[in-house]
Write a protein that holds these residues in place. Structure first.
Motif, PDB file in Angstrom:
ATOM      1  N   LEU A 156       0.828  -1.211   0.000  1.00  0.00           N
ATOM      2  CA  LEU A 156       0.000   0.000   0.000  1.00  0.00           C
ATOM      3  C   LEU A 156       0.861   1.260   0.000  1.00  0.00           C
ATOM      4  O   LEU A 156       0.546   2.242  -0.686  1.00  0.00           O
ATOM      5  CB  LEU A 156      -0.923  -0.003   1.220  1.00  0.00           C
ATOM      6  N   SER A 157       1.944   1.240   0.759  1.00  0.00           N
ATOM      7  CA  SER A 157       2.822   2.412   0.818  1.00  0.00           C
ATOM      8  C   SER A 157       3.476   2.668  -0.537  1.00  0.00           C
ATOM      9  O   SER A 157       3.581   3.818  -0.985  1.00  0.00           O
ATOM     10  CB  SER A 157       3.894   2.213   1.891  1.00  0.00           C
ATOM     11  N   LEU A 158       3.915   1.600  -1.211  1.00  0.00           N
ATOM     12  CA  LEU A 158       4.515   1.761  -2.534  1.00  0.00           C
ATOM     13  C   LEU A 158       3.494   2.298  -3.538  1.00  0.00           C
ATOM     14  O   LEU A 158       3.812   3.172  -4.354  1.00  0.00           O
ATOM     15  CB  LEU A 158       5.082   0.427  -3.021  1.00  0.00           C
ATOM     16  N   LEU A 159       2.266   1.785  -3.473  1.00  0.00           N
ATOM     17  CA  LEU A 159       1.221   2.282  -4.372  1.00  0.00           C
ATOM     18  C   LEU A 159       0.938   3.761  -4.117  1.00  0.00           C
ATOM     19  O   LEU A 159       0.741   4.543  -5.057  1.00  0.00           O
ATOM     20  CB  LEU A 159      -0.058   1.464  -4.194  1.00  0.00           C
ATOM     21  N   ALA A 160       0.908   4.144  -2.843  1.00  0.00           N
ATOM     22  CA  ALA A 160       0.678   5.553  -2.509  1.00  0.00           C
ATOM     23  C   ALA A 160       1.789   6.431  -3.074  1.00  0.00           C
ATOM     24  O   ALA A 160       1.533   7.525  -3.590  1.00  0.00           O
ATOM     25  CB  ALA A 160       0.581   5.724  -0.991  1.00  0.00           C
ATOM     26  N   LEU A 161       3.026   5.957  -3.008  1.00  0.00           N
ATOM     27  CA  LEU A 161       4.144   6.720  -3.564  1.00  0.00           C
ATOM     28  C   LEU A 161       4.019   6.847  -5.081  1.00  0.00           C
ATOM     29  O   LEU A 161       4.269   7.914  -5.653  1.00  0.00           O
ATOM     30  CB  LEU A 161       5.468   6.048  -3.198  1.00  0.00           C
TER      31      LEU A 161
END
Length: 202
Positions: A81-86
């Protein structure tokens, strides 16, 4: 006879409970970052949330591998999720940067505008826009002989510019035409006494 006292074995201390807080926190931050990343302006806050979520989730995975935590799935989901947000944040920055660049180019672009009035009417009342920096001025020429033409220079946005030709009392047809930077932008025709040919909004 010798008495033997049995040796009692002490029970092993209870295992420390798993510490899943970091992985869970990383998941929550990554989820929140992904939710707000596509939102204009608010998406700016997704950057620190996603970065922090990625770090905490990675630490959470490391704690799972060392046996100190048990929420491996949640920590991995936090990384994703954090990578997608970035990624979403980067895409938004690219889009916003392009929009700003396009606006700046339009705001400084120079234009040559040619107003033309033709037709078989003898005269026409003509209203047309001229440009003074960021101000649009409306000029009027009453009873102008047809055909008629004017060339004006402008820098920046042309939104709100006006150009109309109103046939004189003798009637006839009038055609207005606007040419911007060598390309025809708008044309219209009207006929009869007081008929209005409008080329506004080019």
């Amino acid at each position: 006879m010798t008495d033997y006292t049995p040796i009692q074995q002490q029970a092993a201390p209870p295992a420390a409970p798993p510490r899943n807080g970091l992985g869970t926190a990383g998941f929550v931050l990554g989820l929140v970052g992904l939710v707000i990343a596509p939102i204009p302006l608010a998406g700016v806050a997704a950057w620190p949330l996603a970065v922090l979520g990625l770090i905490l989730s990675a630490v959470g995975i490391a704690r799972v591998r060392s046996g100190k935590a048990t929420n491996k799935g949640l920590a991995i989901a936090g990384v994703v999720l954090s990578l997608l947000a970035l990624v979403v944040s980067v895409l938004w920055l690219v889009v916003i940067g392009k929009v700003i660049n396009d606006v700046n180019e339009q705001a400084t672009q120079h234009h040559t505008i040619v107003y033309e009035v033709s037709g078989n009417a003898k005269t026409a009342d003509i209203d047309y826009s001229t440009f003074d920096r960021n101000t649009i001025l409306i000029n009027t020429e009453a009873g102008a002989a047809v055909p008629w033409t004017r060339t004006v220079e402008a820098t920046g946005f042309l939104a709100g510019a006006q150009f109309t030709a109103t046939a004189g009392p003798d009637g006839g047809s009038v055609t207005c035409k606007v040419v911007v930077d060598g390309k025809e932008a708008k044309t219209a025709t009207a006929a009869g006494p007081g008929a209005v040919a409008g080329c506004t909004g080019f």
